[in-house]
Design a protein around this motif. Sequence first.
Motif, PDB file in Angstrom:
ATOM      1  N   ASN A 108       2.278 -42.553 -41.747  1.00 31.22           N
ATOM      2  CA  ASN A 108       1.238 -43.178 -42.565  1.00 31.22           C
ATOM      3  C   ASN A 108      -0.103 -42.464 -42.456  1.00 31.22           C
ATOM      4  OD1 ASN A 108       2.559 -45.119 -44.046  1.00 31.22           O
ATOM      5  ND2 ASN A 108       2.340 -46.697 -42.501  1.00 31.22           N
ATOM      6  N   GLU A 109      -0.068 -41.200 -42.105  1.00 30.60           N
ATOM      7  CA  GLU A 109      -1.281 -40.393 -42.141  1.00 30.60           C
ATOM      8  C   GLU A 109      -1.378 -39.730 -43.504  1.00 30.60           C
ATOM      9  OE1 GLU A 109      -0.395 -37.773 -39.016  1.00 30.60           O
ATOM     10  OE2 GLU A 109      -1.052 -39.103 -37.406  1.00 30.60           O
ATOM     11  N   LEU A 110      -2.602 -39.608 -44.011  1.00 34.25           N
ATOM     12  CA  LEU A 110      -2.803 -39.043 -45.331  1.00 34.25           C
ATOM     13  C   LEU A 110      -3.047 -37.540 -45.235  1.00 34.25           C
ATOM     14  CD1 LEU A 110      -5.019 -41.758 -47.068  1.00 34.25           C
ATOM     15  CD2 LEU A 110      -2.541 -41.620 -46.845  1.00 34.25           C
ATOM     16  N   SER A 111      -2.577 -36.825 -46.217  1.00 37.62           N
ATOM     17  CA  SER A 111      -2.708 -35.373 -46.243  1.00 37.62           C
ATOM     18  C   SER A 111      -3.778 -34.962 -47.248  1.00 37.62           C
ATOM     19  CB  SER A 111      -1.366 -34.735 -46.623  1.00 37.62           C
ATOM     20  OG  SER A 111      -1.514 -33.346 -46.849  1.00 37.62           O
ATOM     21  N   TYR A 168      -7.933 -43.978 -46.777  1.00 36.33           N
ATOM     22  CA  TYR A 168      -8.357 -44.924 -45.744  1.00 36.33           C
ATOM     23  C   TYR A 168      -9.879 -45.045 -45.737  1.00 36.33           C
ATOM     24  CZ  TYR A 168      -3.652 -44.987 -43.755  1.00 36.33           C
ATOM     25  OH  TYR A 168      -2.309 -45.149 -43.580  1.00 36.33           O
ATOM     26  N   MET A 169     -10.354 -46.154 -45.199  1.00 37.06           N
ATOM     27  CA  MET A 169     -11.792 -46.328 -45.047  1.00 37.06           C
ATOM     28  C   MET A 169     -12.354 -45.215 -44.166  1.00 37.06           C
ATOM     29  SD  MET A 169     -12.032 -50.454 -44.459  1.00 37.06           S
ATOM     30  CE  MET A 169     -13.825 -50.390 -44.442  1.00 37.06           C
ATOM     31  N   ALA A 170     -13.641 -44.938 -44.338  1.00 34.94           N
ATOM     32  CA  ALA A 170     -14.285 -43.913 -43.519  1.00 34.94           C
ATOM     33  C   ALA A 170     -14.200 -44.287 -42.048  1.00 34.94           C
ATOM     34  CB  ALA A 170     -15.744 -43.744 -43.946  1.00 34.94           C
ATOM     35  N   ASN A 178      -9.323 -53.560 -39.360  1.00 35.90           N
ATOM     36  CA  ASN A 178      -9.144 -52.973 -40.687  1.00 35.90           C
ATOM     37  C   ASN A 178      -8.763 -51.493 -40.625  1.00 35.90           C
ATOM     38  OD1 ASN A 178     -11.463 -51.576 -40.038  1.00 35.90           O
ATOM     39  ND2 ASN A 178     -12.801 -52.667 -41.469  1.00 35.90           N
ATOM     40  N   TRP A 179      -8.109 -51.094 -39.529  1.00 36.31           N
ATOM     41  CA  TRP A 179      -7.841 -49.689 -39.312  1.00 36.31           C
ATOM     42  C   TRP A 179      -7.001 -49.091 -40.438  1.00 36.31           C
ATOM     43  CZ3 TRP A 179     -10.120 -46.349 -36.310  1.00 36.31           C
ATOM     44  CH2 TRP A 179      -9.538 -45.102 -36.096  1.00 36.31           C
ATOM     45  N   SER A 377       5.748 -38.658 -59.511  1.00 37.06           N
ATOM     46  CA  SER A 377       6.172 -40.022 -59.233  1.00 37.06           C
ATOM     47  C   SER A 377       4.943 -40.880 -59.008  1.00 37.06           C
ATOM     48  CB  SER A 377       7.052 -40.040 -57.978  1.00 37.06           C
ATOM     49  OG  SER A 377       7.289 -41.346 -57.559  1.00 37.06           O
ATOM     50  N   SER A 378       4.877 -41.980 -59.747  1.00 39.15           N
ATOM     51  CA  SER A 378       3.751 -42.890 -59.580  1.00 39.15           C
ATOM     52  C   SER A 378       4.314 -44.271 -59.391  1.00 39.15           C
ATOM     53  CB  SER A 378       2.839 -42.851 -60.805  1.00 39.15           C
ATOM     54  OG  SER A 378       1.775 -43.737 -60.659  1.00 39.15           O
ATOM     55  N   THR A 379       4.664 -44.598 -58.154  1.00 45.77           N
ATOM     56  CA  THR A 379       5.348 -45.845 -57.865  1.00 45.77           C
ATOM     57  C   THR A 379       4.579 -46.630 -56.840  1.00 45.77           C
ATOM     58  OG1 THR A 379       6.637 -44.655 -56.222  1.00 45.77           O
ATOM     59  CG2 THR A 379       7.638 -44.935 -58.381  1.00 45.77           C
ATOM     60  N   GLU A 380       4.986 -47.875 -56.666  1.00 43.52           N
ATOM     61  CA  GLU A 380       4.281 -48.733 -55.725  1.00 43.52           C
ATOM     62  C   GLU A 380       4.648 -48.381 -54.301  1.00 43.52           C
ATOM     63  OE1 GLU A 380       2.029 -50.621 -56.616  1.00 43.52           O
ATOM     64  OE2 GLU A 380       2.349 -50.725 -58.739  1.00 43.52           O
ATOM     65  N   ASP A 381       3.714 -48.469 -53.433  1.00 46.18           N
ATOM     66  CA  ASP A 381       3.891 -48.158 -52.020  1.00 46.18           C
ATOM     67  C   ASP A 381       4.492 -49.354 -51.325  1.00 46.18           C
ATOM     68  OD1 ASP A 381       3.759 -47.421 -49.447  1.00 46.18           O
ATOM     69  OD2 ASP A 381       1.584 -47.253 -49.324  1.00 46.18           O
ATOM     70  N   ALA A 382       5.558 -49.129 -50.560  1.00 47.53           N
ATOM     71  CA  ALA A 382       6.140 -50.203 -49.763  1.00 47.53           C
ATOM     72  C   ALA A 382       5.670 -50.070 -48.327  1.00 47.53           C
ATOM     73  CB  ALA A 382       7.661 -50.153 -49.820  1.00 47.53           C
ATOM     74  N   GLY A 383       4.431 -49.766 -48.133  1.00 45.47           N
ATOM     75  CA  GLY A 383       3.872 -49.558 -46.808  1.00 45.47           C
ATOM     76  C   GLY A 383       3.541 -50.853 -46.118  1.00 45.47           C
ATOM     77  N   GLU A 384       2.923 -50.739 -44.946  1.00 45.78           N
ATOM     78  CA  GLU A 384       2.632 -51.924 -44.153  1.00 45.78           C
ATOM     79  C   GLU A 384       1.143 -52.213 -44.232  1.00 45.78           C
ATOM     80  OE1 GLU A 384       5.884 -49.455 -43.033  1.00 45.78           O
ATOM     81  OE2 GLU A 384       3.747 -49.057 -42.845  1.00 45.78           O
TER      82      GLU A 384
END
Length: 531
Positions: A108-111, A168-170, A178-179, A377-384
């Motif tokens: 779940n880290e963003l690139s 993610y928030m700054a 709210n991490w 692909s533009s789909t909904e995220d099934a993240g947590e």
Amino acid sequence: MACLTEKMSLQMIPTINHSSLIQPGFSLLNFNGQVFLFGQKGWPKRSCPTGIFLLDFKKDELKLRPAFFCKDSCYLPPLRYPAVCPIKSSTEAEKCQYIIHGGKNPNNELSEKLYILNIANKTNKKFTFRCIEKELVGEIPEARYGHTADVVHSQGKKMIVIIGGRSYMALGQRTTENWNRVVDCMPHIFLVDPEFGCCTSYVFPELQNGFSFHLSLTRNDTIYIIGGHSIETNTRPPNLYKIKIDLPIGSPAVNCYVLSGGISVSSAIVTQVKENEFVIVGGYHSESQKRMVCNTINLDDNKIEIVEKEAPEWTPDIKHGKIWFGSDMGNGVILFGIPGDNKQLNLDANYFYMLRCKEVGESEQDSEQVTQVCSQSSTEDAGESTPFEDSEEFSFTFDGISYTDTHNEDNEEDESEGYWITCSKSCDVDINTWVPFYSTELNKPAMIFCSNGDGHWVHAQCMELSENMLLHLSQVNVKYFCNEHATFTRDLQTPKEKLPVERQPMKALRRRTPMKIATPMKKSFIRKLFE
């Protein structure tokens, strides 16, 4: 228009081997009719270290076959919800490349990286890819997902355009509570030079919000932005923007126009059916309502027209399901899935369909190409994340973790249930909450064999083994004992047998050597007694 009377056909795929690899957020890459899956949730196994799989259709069965990378490639992590866009070489039109920017990795880290991907070699059904990480300079877009990337052409030049997304928030605003909270990125337009990696951002007052999980269409030097979701207001405004980019010698000229006739939708899928005709399928009207209608988009010169199109006969499972996810396969065909009934703990219960957006029989050649087998692909995220956020609201009960093995061998025995044992008193591995810990894991915990007694398997993470130590133990020929049996086994170990020290008679030594050697002899004799 004739397109309004054309019907779309829906076909269920009865059998997909290793279907647990196909999770929300995946992308499909179409290389001259060959379609590849990219971005499964979870770190790929060593048999497919890049996580790219060929979609091999045989009658009603879909097989996922791993692809490979050449030695001079950089590492490409399995990214979900990246911005994906094809780019063709002006000199070699048959060779296709893909741009991959941003996305989420399995942790779940963003690139924030930009990759260029192409096929380096092909032998039968074995494909070898080459991936290059493009170094970016200037006003670099921040790490994000759920955005779009397009390539515009103007005056013999081309430019990559990155718009929208979520991040993610700054760091200065993130707390323990709210991490993992995400916010919409600023609605800036980023131009990236594909040759030198120079980035420039543009700000327009017309661009307000709703630029996450939107759609984008490109024609020559113009990009159309459709729909999107605003996480701040939890709305899906009927956005329709036209962004025109001229590339003269010197600085680019970017202009933005607000158009009427937009639609309210997020996370939809768009596929091209004719040269100037596209079809929009899926997406969401609201946080709890899927968008069951379809639309046809006609691009003609500098005009865009969006009209409603007759939808296919949706099955009851599709109608009543809360979520759906998918991607464009090319040639007017879309692959999408819906979750099954998780009440039976069958975590691999995603059902998949192929939707042909052309009239059946309109092009037999296109149909044949599909059976061999892209836009983003533009789909909904099934993240947590927090419920009722677009791209996070629609989640699986068990987060897509599967019982089934994901090796390539079709006849390999399934021993996956052993991965979810309680390996020790302190074991806390739970099938419902487990996430990858080592980079070599896909959808099962890494295990190591304890040699105590008849032997048994334990989780490497529960044994507090580092990844380097786990790899070392898998490569050397030594026995391993788990934390529970290591001390007990050490107490039972028998000291290695040592050969006795050869001694000479004391009388002979006294006759041949002076008395000064008596002291060393005494020390040696004492050492022997204590050995």
